[in-house]
Design a protein around this motif. Structure first.
Motif, PDB file in Angstrom:
ATOM      1  N   GLU A   1       0.762  -1.336  -0.160  1.00 50.88           N
ATOM      2  CA  GLU A   1       0.005   0.044   0.136  1.00 50.88           C
ATOM      3  C   GLU A   1       0.829   1.359  -0.071  1.00 50.88           C
ATOM      4  OE1 GLU A   1      -2.625  -0.078   3.119  1.00 50.88           O
ATOM      5  OE2 GLU A   1      -3.845  -1.566   2.413  1.00 50.88           O
ATOM      6  N   THR A   2       2.172   1.204   0.119  1.00 53.64           N
ATOM      7  CA  THR A   2       3.106   2.164   0.339  1.00 53.64           C
ATOM      8  C   THR A   2       2.884   3.303  -0.704  1.00 53.64           C
ATOM      9  OG1 THR A   2       4.629   0.853   1.548  1.00 53.64           O
ATOM     10  CG2 THR A   2       5.427   2.867   0.633  1.00 53.64           C
ATOM     11  N   ARG A   3       2.539   4.361  -0.576  1.00 54.17           N
ATOM     12  CA  ARG A   3       2.228   5.455  -1.685  1.00 54.17           C
ATOM     13  C   ARG A   3       3.435   5.586  -2.639  1.00 54.17           C
ATOM     14  NH1 ARG A   3       0.694  11.400   0.080  1.00 54.17           N
ATOM     15  NH2 ARG A   3      -0.557  10.274   1.790  1.00 54.17           N
ATOM     16  N   ALA A   4       4.590   5.339  -2.210  1.00 59.02           N
ATOM     17  CA  ALA A   4       5.585   5.292  -3.244  1.00 59.02           C
ATOM     18  C   ALA A   4       5.752   4.133  -4.247  1.00 59.02           C
ATOM     19  CB  ALA A   4       6.971   5.677  -2.663  1.00 59.02           C
ATOM     20  N   PHE A   5       5.202   3.074  -4.039  1.00 60.11           N
ATOM     21  CA  PHE A   5       5.175   1.986  -4.662  1.00 60.11           C
ATOM     22  C   PHE A   5       4.628   2.195  -5.991  1.00 60.11           C
ATOM     23  CE2 PHE A   5       6.018  -2.648  -3.091  1.00 60.11           C
ATOM     24  CZ  PHE A   5       6.946  -2.124  -2.359  1.00 60.11           C
ATOM     25  N   PRO A   6       3.730   2.839  -6.577  1.00 57.53           N
ATOM     26  CA  PRO A   6       3.070   3.136  -7.956  1.00 57.53           C
ATOM     27  C   PRO A   6       3.899   3.545  -8.869  1.00 57.53           C
ATOM     28  CG  PRO A   6       1.372   3.673  -6.261  1.00 57.53           C
ATOM     29  CD  PRO A   6       2.796   3.324  -5.523  1.00 57.53           C
ATOM     30  N   ALA A   7       4.993   4.260  -8.230  1.00 56.83           N
ATOM     31  CA  ALA A   7       5.879   4.904  -9.481  1.00 56.83           C
ATOM     32  C   ALA A   7       6.824   3.885  -9.945  1.00 56.83           C
ATOM     33  CB  ALA A   7       7.267   5.668  -8.286  1.00 56.83           C
ATOM     34  N   PHE A   8       6.860   2.418  -9.323  1.00 56.35           N
ATOM     35  CA  PHE A   8       7.841   1.564  -9.749  1.00 56.35           C
ATOM     36  C   PHE A   8       6.890   0.290 -10.424  1.00 56.35           C
ATOM     37  CE2 PHE A   8       9.631   3.465  -6.504  1.00 56.35           C
ATOM     38  CZ  PHE A   8      10.903   3.837  -6.839  1.00 56.35           C
ATOM     39  N   LEU A   9       5.637   0.421 -10.533  1.00 61.59           N
ATOM     40  CA  LEU A   9       4.441  -0.671 -10.943  1.00 61.59           C
ATOM     41  C   LEU A   9       4.765  -0.820 -12.444  1.00 61.59           C
ATOM     42  CD1 LEU A   9       1.673  -0.712  -8.754  1.00 61.59           C
ATOM     43  CD2 LEU A   9       3.530  -2.331  -8.322  1.00 61.59           C
ATOM     44  N   PRO A  10       4.700   0.278 -13.103  1.00 60.77           N
ATOM     45  CA  PRO A  10       4.776  -0.033 -14.629  1.00 60.77           C
ATOM     46  C   PRO A  10       6.143  -0.869 -14.979  1.00 60.77           C
ATOM     47  CG  PRO A  10       4.098   2.285 -14.177  1.00 60.77           C
ATOM     48  CD  PRO A  10       4.736   1.823 -13.027  1.00 60.77           C
ATOM     49  N   ALA A  11       7.201  -0.431 -14.749  1.00 62.29           N
ATOM     50  CA  ALA A  11       8.247  -1.394 -15.181  1.00 62.29           C
ATOM     51  C   ALA A  11       8.363  -2.995 -14.452  1.00 62.29           C
ATOM     52  CB  ALA A  11       9.497  -0.708 -14.453  1.00 62.29           C
ATOM     53  N   ILE A  12       7.704  -3.109 -13.146  1.00 58.99           N
ATOM     54  CA  ILE A  12       7.531  -4.289 -12.544  1.00 58.99           C
ATOM     55  C   ILE A  12       6.672  -5.095 -13.127  1.00 58.99           C
ATOM     56  CG2 ILE A  12       6.689  -5.530 -10.396  1.00 58.99           C
ATOM     57  CD1 ILE A  12       7.915  -3.167  -8.765  1.00 58.99           C
ATOM     58  N   CYS A  13       5.614  -4.488 -13.804  1.00 53.55           N
ATOM     59  CA  CYS A  13       4.690  -5.230 -14.488  1.00 53.55           C
ATOM     60  C   CYS A  13       5.237  -5.981 -15.622  1.00 53.55           C
ATOM     61  CB  CYS A  13       3.466  -4.489 -14.838  1.00 53.55           C
ATOM     62  SG  CYS A  13       1.879  -5.196 -15.546  1.00 53.55           S
ATOM     63  N   ARG A  14       6.032  -5.109 -16.535  1.00 49.38           N
ATOM     64  CA  ARG A  14       6.665  -5.556 -17.499  1.00 49.38           C
ATOM     65  C   ARG A  14       7.566  -6.793 -17.126  1.00 49.38           C
ATOM     66  NH1 ARG A  14       6.117  -0.097 -19.045  1.00 49.38           N
ATOM     67  NH2 ARG A  14       8.260   0.370 -18.074  1.00 49.38           N
ATOM     68  N   ARG A  15       8.367  -6.640 -15.993  1.00 51.28           N
ATOM     69  CA  ARG A  15       9.375  -7.312 -15.891  1.00 51.28           C
ATOM     70  C   ARG A  15       8.798  -9.032 -15.408  1.00 51.28           C
ATOM     71  NH1 ARG A  15      11.299 -11.354 -14.087  1.00 51.28           N
ATOM     72  NH2 ARG A  15      13.429 -11.417 -13.167  1.00 51.28           N
ATOM     73  N   MET A  16       7.594  -8.873 -14.697  1.00 49.67           N
ATOM     74  CA  MET A  16       7.034  -9.839 -14.234  1.00 49.67           C
ATOM     75  C   MET A  16       5.621 -10.632 -14.730  1.00 49.67           C
ATOM     76  SD  MET A  16       7.108  -9.068 -10.002  1.00 49.67           S
ATOM     77  CE  MET A  16       7.573 -10.827  -9.382  1.00 49.67           C
TER      78      MET A  16
END
Length: 801
Positions: free
Chosen positions: A336-351
């Protein structure tokens, strides 16, 4: 609003009969498309609404509000009055969304739920995302929601996430954004059900005509999935709540009752040999699935937050033993950490090997120089807040600051960004879409966000066809939080064709009669003391009414009977200087508190009646005068208390919980009568004491019928102490206690009575052999002591397990 031809007529329907609607400039609107024309999904609802006059609308709204009041729906407001309950702030106009749009939105939410599941699994196992640079180490290791004792633990059910929620909003271009991820202990699903019931009470005819997707199939699929996690047929499933002080406790009790799960607090549980067990009046019983509604840090004071008083020691050890499935896994609040969404697009492509279908609100973690510089350059369109916060900016109180502020404040903000960069996050200012809400009798646009729920089922992730809309109290987006006066609304997902009717219940041909499960010891304790407090309040009311009745006839506190009664009341901490004594109000409040701890077992009517009694007692304290006025007030309170007792007596299922409630009532009534008789039936009692005893015992007419003489010590003793047919007598109470105790779990095992049951029988048999002549002050004192000891013995046998 303008339009031409048929579309114009439909668009302008909202302007008839005072329902004109003017959208906010610059904000997309749920009811109106970009061209200012009413969206097709809203047209039928709006046509029906425009055909209702003000009187009918008010009547419909009152119908919904009455349902919410009668059902006892509330939330708690923190700050100000301690744990103040507030009525549920329903915005009566639902939010309507076409199911084709919802289907596309659902696919994005399912993808996001699966992505978060994989992120959690990676963080608590291989940690490849950090090792490969997709997540900054500080964002994980420095996060208070990262629980190191959980690293390497494999969840018993094989998954970290089972039930998640997403806060979403429609942006200026009409697309949906994710404003926040809810993975810790998402709340609101139960309230979504209540919103649906209340809204359909207001617009039942419109709802029936509209093809709205039902919610029951979503909950049935999730319930079935939780049942599949059970290790054995005797294992329990429970909702784990922080307790009545939590702001959403009503929802915890409602959802537990709706799904047929136990509602437990941390103290109800213990861990034995790695297995979670619930303390019940029938002994320890296994629990293999916990749907937790408390933050993970508080779940186990041994290995997590040592200051927690609401957790269960050893729960993490049970997780290591894979004996319990926790929904959601401990440590999932990290996502839920507010900073996490900044990294989700790249993580989505990776995972997942694909782009994120549903974007988050634009977010930059300031612990990285390039991102920090971007935030500073664009400060005027940013909101700056704590990076580790789990709350979106409109929910976090005053923790977030707008970058569009005075220059001197912004200079300080920039300095803070440089100094505390890893602790801060920048997010673009969000301009949410608006939706219609009734304001001062007219439709007005208000900012809106949706909380949408996604559950893991046997068929994969499933999205609730609806949700929980939060409506702003003003044009300010930050005012959508309920703690800031925001309202809530139902969400209707509307199909062009009829939808399948669904229910949580199985088909009629598979009907079975389920026996109630074992009663948790804490619930038994609260039921027992609820009975005692109610009866204690009734006893005090009857004595006070007798006192004020005699004071009204002869207003002299020194008259012998009044002085003796005053001394008796003083010994019970009942102050006759107060017309409605504080101790009386406290007894009623204690009964209310005991009932609040068992809301999942308490009828709405009983809860309302008890609240009404408590409110009336508090009101009387301020305005009732001694004498006749107080006598009338005590009679009013007695009638309200009798109404509550009648509701409980007529409506409560006769199972184990009923027995503990009844034992508490009968025990307190027996104690009350033993004290009274011991004090006022002796040879030195003042004149009028025996008549007063018969009056307090509500047995005046019975005495006249049973005895052809005036009140005398022997007749009063016979009627109030030894008569087995008088529901006010001591012997009657002991007979009822004996009957209920013999039906309690383990009261008789292999023909042997338990020690508690034997003691009840001993006291009962002793009194059954007594005659009126043998009843002395010492006998009454011994009876009182023996019955008080019963309370301790009951606790030792059934509560302190």
């Amino acid at each position: 609003m303008t339009g031409t031809g048929a579309k114009g007529a439909q668009a302008n329907a909202s302007e008839r009969k005072g329902l004109d609607y003017r959208p906010l400039a610059g904000s997309p609107d749920e009811m109106l498309g970009p061209d200012g024309v009413v969206r097709p999904v809203w047209r039928h609802f709006l046509e029906r609404l425009s055909g209702m006059d003000a009187v009918e609308l008010e009547r419909r709204i009152e119908r919904a509000d009455r349902y919410l009041r009668d059902a006892g729906v509330f939330y708690r407001v923190y700050g100000g009055a301690p744990n103040a309950e507030r009525s549920w702030p329903l915005s009566h106009v639902p939010v309507l969304i076409n199911d084709r749009e919802w289907l596309a939105l659902s696919e994005g939410l399912k993808q996001r739920a699966e992505l978060l599941e994989r992120v959690a699994a990676d963080i608590y196992s291989e940690n490849r995302l950090v090792r490969e640079g997709f997540l900054p180490p500080a964002l994980v290791a420095g996060n208070p929601e990262f629980l190191r004792p959980l690293v390497g633990l494999k969840p018993a059910g094989g998954h970290f996430l089972h039930f998640v929620a997403f806060e979403i909003g429609r942006g200026p271009n009409g697309d949906w954004w994710v404003l926040a991820d809810r993975t810790q202990a998402p709340s609101g699903a139960g309230f979504a059900l209540e919103n649906r019931v209340a809204t359909t009470r207001a617009f039942s005819d419109v709802y029936a005509e509209t093809h709205v997707h039902r919610l029951a199939s979503f909950f049935r699929a999730f319930r079935d999935q939780l049942h599949s996690y059970r290790r054995g047929p005797e294992d329990r499933i429970a909702v784990l709540t922080p307790g009545p002080a939590n702001e959403t406790y009503f929802e915890h009790s409602y959802i537990a009752r709706y799904l047929g799960f136990m509602l437990l607090e941390g103290e109800d549980l213990t861990v034995v040999n790695g297995q979670v067990m619930v303390r019940t009046v029938a002994g320890l019983k296994p629990v293999s699935v916990l749907w937790r509604r408390l933050d993970a840090n508080y779940a186990d004071p041994l290995e997590l937050d040592q200051t927690s008083q609401i957790g269960t020691p050893g729960l993490v050890q049970a997780l290591r033993a894979e004996s319990v499935t926790i929904v959601n896994a401990l440590g999932s609040g990290l996502l839920e950490t507010r900073a996490f969404p900044a990294f989700l697009p790249a993580i989505c492509r990776r995972m997942l090997g694909e782009d994120l279908r549903l974007p988050s609100v634009a977010t930059w973690w300031c612990g990285q120089k390039a991102e920090r510089d971007h935030v500073i350059r664009n400060l005027d369109r940013m909101v700056i807040g704590p990076a580790y916060s789990r709350l979106p900016f409109f929910d976090d109180g005053n923790e977030s600051l707008s970058g569009a502020g005075p220059k001197d404040r912004n200079a300080a903000l920039v300095a803070r960004l440089e100094r505390e960069s890893h602790r801060l996050v920048g997010q673009e200012v969000v301009k949410l879409s608006t939706t219609p809400a009734f304001v001062d009798g007219r439709l007005s646009p208000r900012p809106m966000s949706l909380r949408v729920f996604v559950a893991r089922t046997r068929d994969g992730w499933q999205v609730m066809p609806g949700g929980f809309a939060r409506i702003g109290a003003s044009d300010d987006v930050s005012a959508i939080a309920m703690q800031k006066g925001g309202a809530v609304a139902d969400v209707w997902i509307v199909s062009d064709a009829p939808v399948k009717w669904s229910t949580l219940l199985p088909p009629e041909e598979t009907f079975t009669r389920n026996m109630p499960g074992s009663l948790p010891s804490r619930a038994a304790d609260n039921l027992f003391w609820l009975g005692r407090y109610i009866e204690r309040a009734e006893g005090a009311l009857r004595i006070l009414r007798a006192w004020h009745g005699r004071f009204a006839e002869y207003p002299d506190r020194e008259q012998p009977l009044l002085a003796d009664l005053t001394a008796y009341l003083d010994a019970l901490d009942i102050d006759t200087e107060e017309t409605v004594p504080e101790s009386l109000v406290m007894n009623i409040s204690s009964a209310l508190y005991s009932a609040s701890n068992i809301r999942d077992r308490f009828s709405p009517d009983g809860w309302l009646a008890l609240n009404d009694l408590a409110k009336t007692a508090r009101d009387f304290r301020a305005k009732v005068q001694p004498g006749d006025d107080a006598t009338r007030a005590m009679t009013v309170l007695l009638r309200k208390l009798a109404g509550f007792a009648g509701l409980v007596h007529e409506n409560m299922y006769r199972f184990t919980g009923w027995r503990f409630l009844s034992i508490g009532r009968h025990l307190e009534r027996g104690l009350h009568m033993a004290r009274l008789l011991g004090h006022f039936s002796g040879p030195d009692a003042p004149d009028g004491a025996l008549d007063m005893l018969i009056e307090i015992g509500d047995s005046v007419m019975t005495h006249r019928r049973r005895y052809n003489v005036a009140t005398a010590r022997l007749t009063v003793t016979d009627l109030l102490a030894l008569d087995q047919l008088n529901p006010r007598s001591i012997f009657y109470q002991l007979n009822e206690i004996r009957t209920e105790v013999e039906l309690l779990p383990n009261a008789i095992v292999n023909g042997q009575y338990s020690s508690f049951c034997r003691e009840v029988l001993r006291i009962y048999n002793t009194l059954s052999l007594m005659t009126p002549e043998a009843m002395t002050t010492d006998i009454y004192a011994q009876l009182e002591s023996d019955m008080e000891n019963l309370s301790d013995l009951l606790a030792k046998t059934y509560i302190s397990i």
